[in-house]
Design a protein around this motif. Structure first.
Motif, PDB file in Angstrom:
ATOM      1  N   LEU A 111      16.100 -49.480 -35.524  1.00  0.00           N
ATOM      2  CA  LEU A 111      14.730 -49.984 -35.571  1.00  0.00           C
ATOM      3  C   LEU A 111      13.960 -49.346 -36.717  1.00  0.00           C
ATOM      4  N   LYS A 112      14.162 -48.049 -36.926  1.00  0.00           N
ATOM      5  CA  LYS A 112      13.497 -47.373 -38.039  1.00  0.00           C
ATOM      6  C   LYS A 112      13.943 -47.964 -39.369  1.00  0.00           C
ATOM      7  N   GLU A 113      15.226 -48.271 -39.492  1.00  0.00           N
ATOM      8  CA  GLU A 113      15.721 -48.861 -40.739  1.00  0.00           C
ATOM      9  C   GLU A 113      15.213 -50.290 -40.905  1.00  0.00           C
ATOM     10  N   MET A 114      15.095 -51.021 -39.799  1.00  0.00           N
ATOM     11  CA  MET A 114      14.531 -52.364 -39.879  1.00  0.00           C
ATOM     12  C   MET A 114      13.073 -52.290 -40.335  1.00  0.00           C
ATOM     13  N   GLU A 115      12.358 -51.330 -39.821  1.00  0.00           N
ATOM     14  CA  GLU A 115      10.974 -51.145 -40.241  1.00  0.00           C
ATOM     15  C   GLU A 115      10.900 -50.830 -41.734  1.00  0.00           C
ATOM     16  N   ALA A 116      11.844 -50.050 -42.215  1.00  0.00           N
ATOM     17  CA  ALA A 116      11.845 -49.638 -43.618  1.00  0.00           C
ATOM     18  C   ALA A 116      12.085 -50.800 -44.574  1.00  0.00           C
ATOM     19  N   VAL A 117      12.762 -51.871 -44.093  1.00  0.00           N
ATOM     20  CA  VAL A 117      13.018 -53.013 -44.974  1.00  0.00           C
ATOM     21  C   VAL A 117      11.988 -54.135 -44.782  1.00  0.00           C
ATOM     22  N   GLY A 118      10.932 -53.869 -44.007  1.00  0.00           N
ATOM     23  CA  GLY A 118       9.847 -54.833 -43.923  1.00  0.00           C
ATOM     24  C   GLY A 118       9.577 -55.433 -42.566  1.00  0.00           C
ATOM     25  N   CYS A 119      10.129 -54.834 -41.500  1.00  0.00           N
ATOM     26  CA  CYS A 119       9.884 -55.358 -40.151  1.00  0.00           C
ATOM     27  C   CYS A 119       8.709 -54.633 -39.498  1.00  0.00           C
ATOM     28  N   GLU A 120       7.923 -55.385 -38.730  1.00  0.00           N
ATOM     29  CA  GLU A 120       6.904 -54.796 -37.878  1.00  0.00           C
ATOM     30  C   GLU A 120       7.422 -54.807 -36.449  1.00  0.00           C
ATOM     31  N   ILE A 121       7.184 -53.724 -35.729  1.00  0.00           N
ATOM     32  CA  ILE A 121       7.735 -53.553 -34.385  1.00  0.00           C
ATOM     33  C   ILE A 121       6.639 -53.816 -33.362  1.00  0.00           C
ATOM     34  N   TRP A 122       6.898 -54.784 -32.466  1.00  0.00           N
ATOM     35  CA  TRP A 122       5.934 -55.153 -31.439  1.00  0.00           C
ATOM     36  C   TRP A 122       6.544 -54.991 -30.050  1.00  0.00           C
ATOM     37  N   SER A 123       5.695 -54.861 -29.056  1.00  0.00           N
ATOM     38  CA  SER A 123       6.166 -54.769 -27.674  1.00  0.00           C
ATOM     39  C   SER A 123       6.546 -56.141 -27.136  1.00  0.00           C
ATOM     40  N   HIS A 124       7.672 -56.171 -26.422  1.00  0.00           N
ATOM     41  CA  HIS A 124       8.115 -57.367 -25.691  1.00  0.00           C
ATOM     42  C   HIS A 124       8.337 -56.992 -24.234  1.00  0.00           C
ATOM     43  N   THR A 125       7.524 -56.045 -23.757  1.00  0.00           N
ATOM     44  CA  THR A 125       7.568 -55.394 -22.437  1.00  0.00           C
ATOM     45  C   THR A 125       8.717 -54.395 -22.334  1.00  0.00           C
ATOM     46  N   HIS A 126       8.764 -53.724 -21.210  1.00  0.00           N
ATOM     47  CA  HIS A 126       9.822 -52.747 -20.964  1.00  0.00           C
ATOM     48  C   HIS A 126      11.039 -53.392 -20.318  1.00  0.00           C
ATOM     49  N   GLU A 127      10.808 -54.239 -19.308  1.00  0.00           N
ATOM     50  CA  GLU A 127      11.920 -54.806 -18.541  1.00  0.00           C
ATOM     51  C   GLU A 127      12.198 -56.282 -18.842  1.00  0.00           C
ATOM     52  N   HIS A 128      11.338 -56.934 -19.602  1.00  0.00           N
ATOM     53  CA  HIS A 128      11.501 -58.349 -19.964  1.00  0.00           C
ATOM     54  C   HIS A 128      11.609 -59.237 -18.721  1.00  0.00           C
ATOM     55  N   ARG A 129      10.511 -59.271 -17.960  1.00  0.00           N
ATOM     56  CA  ARG A 129      10.411 -60.136 -16.785  1.00  0.00           C
ATOM     57  C   ARG A 129       9.288 -61.149 -17.016  1.00  0.00           C
ATOM     58  N   ASP A 130       9.338 -62.259 -16.312  1.00  0.00           N
ATOM     59  CA  ASP A 130       8.308 -63.274 -16.417  1.00  0.00           C
ATOM     60  C   ASP A 130       6.981 -62.683 -15.949  1.00  0.00           C
ATOM     61  N   SER A 131       6.026 -62.578 -16.873  1.00  0.00           N
ATOM     62  CA  SER A 131       4.774 -61.891 -16.576  1.00  0.00           C
ATOM     63  C   SER A 131       4.016 -62.523 -15.415  1.00  0.00           C
ATOM     64  N   ARG A 132       4.133 -63.830 -15.247  1.00  0.00           N
ATOM     65  CA  ARG A 132       3.369 -64.519 -14.201  1.00  0.00           C
ATOM     66  C   ARG A 132       3.917 -64.256 -12.809  1.00  0.00           C
ATOM     67  N   THR A 133       5.137 -63.736 -12.712  1.00  0.00           N
ATOM     68  CA  THR A 133       5.749 -63.504 -11.404  1.00  0.00           C
ATOM     69  C   THR A 133       5.505 -62.100 -10.879  1.00  0.00           C
ATOM     70  N   LEU A 134       4.902 -61.242 -11.678  1.00  0.00           N
ATOM     71  CA  LEU A 134       4.749 -59.838 -11.304  1.00  0.00           C
ATOM     72  C   LEU A 134       3.359 -59.555 -10.749  1.00  0.00           C
ATOM     73  N   PRO A 135       3.268 -58.706  -9.726  1.00  0.00           N
ATOM     74  CA  PRO A 135       1.941 -58.219  -9.334  1.00  0.00           C
ATOM     75  C   PRO A 135       1.284 -57.545 -10.538  1.00  0.00           C
ATOM     76  N   LEU A 136      -0.025 -57.644 -10.617  1.00  0.00           N
ATOM     77  CA  LEU A 136      -0.703 -57.156 -11.804  1.00  0.00           C
ATOM     78  C   LEU A 136      -0.513 -55.660 -12.017  1.00  0.00           C
ATOM     79  N   ASP A 137      -0.409 -54.875 -10.935  1.00  0.00           N
ATOM     80  CA  ASP A 137      -0.204 -53.445 -11.122  1.00  0.00           C
ATOM     81  C   ASP A 137       1.189 -53.154 -11.678  1.00  0.00           C
ATOM     82  N   VAL A 138       2.190 -53.945 -11.274  1.00  0.00           N
ATOM     83  CA  VAL A 138       3.551 -53.781 -11.803  1.00  0.00           C
ATOM     84  C   VAL A 138       3.589 -54.203 -13.264  1.00  0.00           C
ATOM     85  N   LEU A 139       2.953 -55.319 -13.575  1.00  0.00           N
ATOM     86  CA  LEU A 139       2.897 -55.783 -14.956  1.00  0.00           C
ATOM     87  C   LEU A 139       2.207 -54.752 -15.838  1.00  0.00           C
ATOM     88  N   GLU A 140       1.095 -54.217 -15.381  1.00  0.00           N
ATOM     89  CA  GLU A 140       0.359 -53.243 -16.186  1.00  0.00           C
ATOM     90  C   GLU A 140       1.191 -51.988 -16.435  1.00  0.00           C
TER      91      GLU A 140
END
Length: 278
Positions: free
Chosen positions: A57-86
């Motif tokens: 990831l660091k090397e990808m960043e060095a060649v021009g990538c920006e790193i964004w969050s795609h959550t920790h567990e990659h679950r459907d956000s609408r199916t999670l209780p809000l406290d679990v999602l948060e």
């Protein structure tokens, strides 16, 4: 106002999920074409089999990538209780920070969102990407005439192909379709964001070549290819308070959208708007 750079047709690319194929397939194209890319990272998967390592990831960043969050567990956000999602979103951001990445952007897993999930995500990130401009998954890829900072729309390239829409080539896996979206951006001052899934079986040699072709096509149109952060700096609302029908927004042009908002004064006393504040 210091952020305003003037809306114009621009194009960005985001690759979801942080698979090892981002290293094997995407990185050589980035280096060959000198094109910035955003990477949606699933933090629980980093340094596990089939996914990028922190060092990669660091090397990808060095060649021009920006790193964004795609959550920790990659679950459907609408199916999670809000406290679990948060907790999931908060943990994802913390892990990225602990490893030297400081994302301002977020990518919804499965492009899934609703007003509740948006309300949580915007606590931690300045802007977010989906595949539509609304929960109904309509107006795919159109970030005009107005943008929603927390639901920035994307167009599929290479896999999970868009649903055909009137006015565009009906084969949404074709180079002609991708070009038509670039033409639309040029005509309408759109921020066109393509989403990639490099691990998917549909992202074969043909689609990889289409990806290269579309980069070249964008440049023949004299359209800037920008990173997601640069795109947001150009198109993002300067002020965005509230969601849904109760909102106060000021867009990148300084125009106000204050649907269903009004100032209400309750329990008035001898103080007024011009009173000195101590």
């Amino acid at each position: 106002s210091a952020r305003k750079k003037g809306k114009r047709p621009i194009v960005s690319f985001i690759s979801d999920d942080s698979p090892i194929s981002d290293w094997n397939i995407l990185k050589p194209i980035i280096e060959e074409k000198n094109v910035p890319i955003g990477l949606g990272v699933i933090t629980s998967k980093i340094s596990t089999e089939g996914f990028l390592s922190w060092e990669q990831l660091k090397e990808m960043e060095a060649v021009g990538c920006e790193i964004w969050s795609h959550t920790h567990e990659h679950r459907d956000s609408r199916t999670l209780p809000l406290d679990v999602l948060e907790e999931d979103i908060k943990l994802s951001k913390q892990i990225l920070n602990d490893n030297g990445f400081y994302p301002k952007g977020f990518v919804y897993p499965y492009n899934s969102h609703d007003l509740n999930t948006v309300s949580v995500v915007q606590k931690y990130f300045n802007y977010s990407f989906s595949k539509s401009a609304g929960p109904a998954m309509t107006t795919t890829g159109k970030n005009y005439p107005k943008i929603n900072n927390q639901i920035i729309a994307r167009v599929s390239l290479g896999s999970y192909f868009d649903v055909p829409m009137e006015g565009f080539p009906q084969d949404t896996s074709s180079l002609e379709y991708y070009k038509s979206r670039v033409d639309e951006a040029l005509e309408n001052n759109n921020w066109l964001v393509f989403v990639l899934h490099t691990w998917h079986e549909d992202f074969d040699a043909t689609q990889q070549q289409y990806f290269k072709n579309i980069i070249d096509y964008v440049r023949t149109k004299d359209i800037d290819i920008v990173s997601p952060q640069e795109g947001f700096d150009i198109y993002g609302n300067l002020i965005q308070i509230g969601i849904g029908r109760k909102r106060f927004w000021v867009d990148a042009d300084g125009d106000e959208d204050s649907s269903n908002n009004k100032v209400v004064i309750t329990n008035p006393n001898e103080k007024g708007f011009n009173s000195h504040i101590v």
